[in-house]
Design a protein around this motif. Structure first.
Motif, PDB file in Angstrom:
ATOM      1  N   PRO A 140       0.832  -1.158   0.004  1.00 58.06           N
ATOM      2  CA  PRO A 140      -0.148  -0.197  -0.014  1.00 58.06           C
ATOM      3  C   PRO A 140       0.774   1.170   0.028  1.00 58.06           C
ATOM      4  O   PRO A 140       0.327   2.342  -0.741  1.00 58.06           O
ATOM      5  CB  PRO A 140      -0.758  -0.064   1.147  1.00 58.06           C
ATOM      6  N   GLY A 141       1.982   1.296   0.606  1.00 57.38           N
ATOM      7  CA  GLY A 141       2.854   2.415   0.839  1.00 57.38           C
ATOM      8  C   GLY A 141       3.480   2.750  -0.439  1.00 57.38           C
ATOM      9  O   GLY A 141       4.012   3.639  -0.596  1.00 57.38           O
ATOM     10  N   LEU A 142       3.659   1.902  -1.550  1.00 54.93           N
ATOM     11  CA  LEU A 142       4.448   2.165  -2.641  1.00 54.93           C
ATOM     12  C   LEU A 142       3.300   2.451  -3.886  1.00 54.93           C
ATOM     13  O   LEU A 142       3.611   2.806  -5.017  1.00 54.93           O
ATOM     14  CB  LEU A 142       5.143   0.817  -3.054  1.00 54.93           C
ATOM     15  N   ALA A 152      -1.532   0.200 -10.340  1.00 46.95           N
ATOM     16  CA  ALA A 152      -1.780   0.346  -8.791  1.00 46.95           C
ATOM     17  C   ALA A 152      -2.559  -0.946  -8.379  1.00 46.95           C
ATOM     18  O   ALA A 152      -2.143  -1.434  -7.435  1.00 46.95           O
ATOM     19  CB  ALA A 152      -2.695   1.510  -8.639  1.00 46.95           C
ATOM     20  N   ALA A 153      -3.482  -1.346  -9.074  1.00 47.41           N
ATOM     21  CA  ALA A 153      -3.837  -2.767  -8.626  1.00 47.41           C
ATOM     22  C   ALA A 153      -2.928  -3.854  -8.592  1.00 47.41           C
ATOM     23  O   ALA A 153      -3.065  -5.035  -7.630  1.00 47.41           O
ATOM     24  CB  ALA A 153      -5.314  -3.089  -9.676  1.00 47.41           C
ATOM     25  N   ARG A 154      -1.964  -3.941  -9.496  1.00 46.59           N
ATOM     26  CA  ARG A 154      -0.899  -4.887  -9.660  1.00 46.59           C
ATOM     27  C   ARG A 154      -0.065  -4.876  -8.377  1.00 46.59           C
ATOM     28  O   ARG A 154       0.286  -5.789  -7.673  1.00 46.59           O
ATOM     29  CB  ARG A 154      -0.069  -4.779 -10.692  1.00 46.59           C
ATOM     30  N   GLU A 163       8.834  -6.926  -7.795  1.00 44.99           N
ATOM     31  CA  GLU A 163       9.630  -5.716  -8.177  1.00 44.99           C
ATOM     32  C   GLU A 163       8.802  -4.386  -8.840  1.00 44.99           C
ATOM     33  O   GLU A 163       8.380  -4.909  -9.995  1.00 44.99           O
ATOM     34  CB  GLU A 163      10.896  -6.074  -9.211  1.00 44.99           C
ATOM     35  N   VAL A 164       8.637  -3.366  -8.117  1.00 47.18           N
ATOM     36  CA  VAL A 164       7.643  -2.267  -8.800  1.00 47.18           C
ATOM     37  C   VAL A 164       8.541  -1.719 -10.025  1.00 47.18           C
ATOM     38  O   VAL A 164       7.842  -1.192 -10.886  1.00 47.18           O
ATOM     39  CB  VAL A 164       7.125  -1.369  -7.736  1.00 47.18           C
ATOM     40  N   ALA A 202       7.675  -4.479  -3.673  1.00 48.29           N
ATOM     41  CA  ALA A 202       6.609  -4.528  -2.787  1.00 48.29           C
ATOM     42  C   ALA A 202       6.400  -5.848  -2.572  1.00 48.29           C
ATOM     43  O   ALA A 202       6.252  -6.835  -3.273  1.00 48.29           O
ATOM     44  CB  ALA A 202       5.124  -4.032  -3.729  1.00 48.29           C
ATOM     45  N   ASP A 203       6.177  -6.180  -1.179  1.00 45.98           N
ATOM     46  CA  ASP A 203       6.160  -7.404  -0.608  1.00 45.98           C
ATOM     47  C   ASP A 203       5.026  -7.434   0.634  1.00 45.98           C
ATOM     48  O   ASP A 203       5.062  -6.726   1.607  1.00 45.98           O
ATOM     49  CB  ASP A 203       7.512  -7.961  -0.113  1.00 45.98           C
TER      50      ASP A 203
END
Length: 260
Positions: A140-142, A152-154, A163-164, A202-203
């Motif tokens: 959420p913070g990313l 965003a949904a991904r 890996e964003v 993101a994890d």
């Protein structure tokens, strides 16, 4: 002599810093007041102009926009400035303005990471060959305003480490302004924005925010891993950050030798 400190911002970082200064938790430093249009949470309040008159040191803890708008005015007044929102320094014009605005000195808070002193020393011996910082946080913070709905949904629905984004530190720090001050800090310590690659992951299983920094150069090879608890008030920052700021204030106020 007691160091008089004004704090810009009274959120998760600034509020903790201001309260500790007000309560006398930092020897040889005291709170002059807080500058925040949203209020000071029961602490002494000052206008920005009054803060410049009252303080020896201004702590910026209100975000990148506040640093861009107010930072050069602090330095131009002859007052020292402690920068928390280091990611704003991806803007070369702002960095130049801070360095040339006046007689006030600019200090950078290390924030959520360590090892910057070693990186600076290694880079001084000879240019670093490669530096990488991998930052892992809960999804959420990313999520960022520039992301389209699909991206965003991904990120939000990542079932495991995802890996964003990967790229130069300057690019990543600008793209994730509330989450990657650390990438900017590493680049400034290395003395070269172009040599530092930043990776954002993101994890959903990341109970702790981690930063893994690797570097190599003529001085040797280095690896630092930091795992911080997110702030309960603001999960985009680490709980330790205000205490790193307080440590920096204490160092500036200290009358005896300290490690910097």
């Amino acid at each position: 002599m007691t160091l008089s400190v004004a704090v810009i911002g009274c959120g998760a970082i600034g509020g903790t810093v201001a309260r500790a200064l007000h309560d006398g938790d930092v020897p040889d430093a005291r709170l002059a007041g807080v500058v925040d249009p949203a209020g000071a949470r029961g602490l002494p309040e000052l206008s920005f102009d009054a803060a410049l008159r009252a303080a020896d040191l201004v702590v910026e803890a209100a975000g990148q926009r506040a640093l861009a708008e107010l930072g050069p005015r602090v330095v131009a007044s002859g007052t020292d400035l402690l920068v928390v929102s280091i990611g704003a320094l991806t803007d070369d014009a702002l960095l130049h303005a801070l360095n040339g605005a006046g007689t006030g000195r600019v200090h950078l808070a290390c924030g959520a990471i360590g090892g910057l002193d070693m990186l600076r020393a290694a880079a001084r011996m000879g240019p670093l060959d490669a530096v990488r910082i991998v930052t892992t946080k809960k999804p959420p913070g990313l999520v960022q305003p520039w992301m389209d709905d699909a991206e965003a949904a991904r990120v939000r629905s990542a079932p495991g480490p995802l890996e964003v984004r990967r790229g130069p530190a300057r690019e990543i720090a600008a793209a994730f302004p509330k989450s990657t001050n650390v990438a900017a800090a590493v680049a400034l310590a290395a003395g070269d924005w172009d040599v530092v690659e930043a990776v954002v992951v993101a994890d959903p299983g990341a109970d702790l925010t981690s930063h893994v920094i690797t570097a190599s150069g003529p001085a040797g090879e280095y690896r630092f891993e930091i795992r911080n608890r997110p702030s309960p008030r603001n999960p985009t920052t680490s709980q330790v950050v205000p205490y790193a700021v307080l440590k920096a204030v204490g160092d500036l106020a200290a009358r005896t030798g300290v490690f910097r």
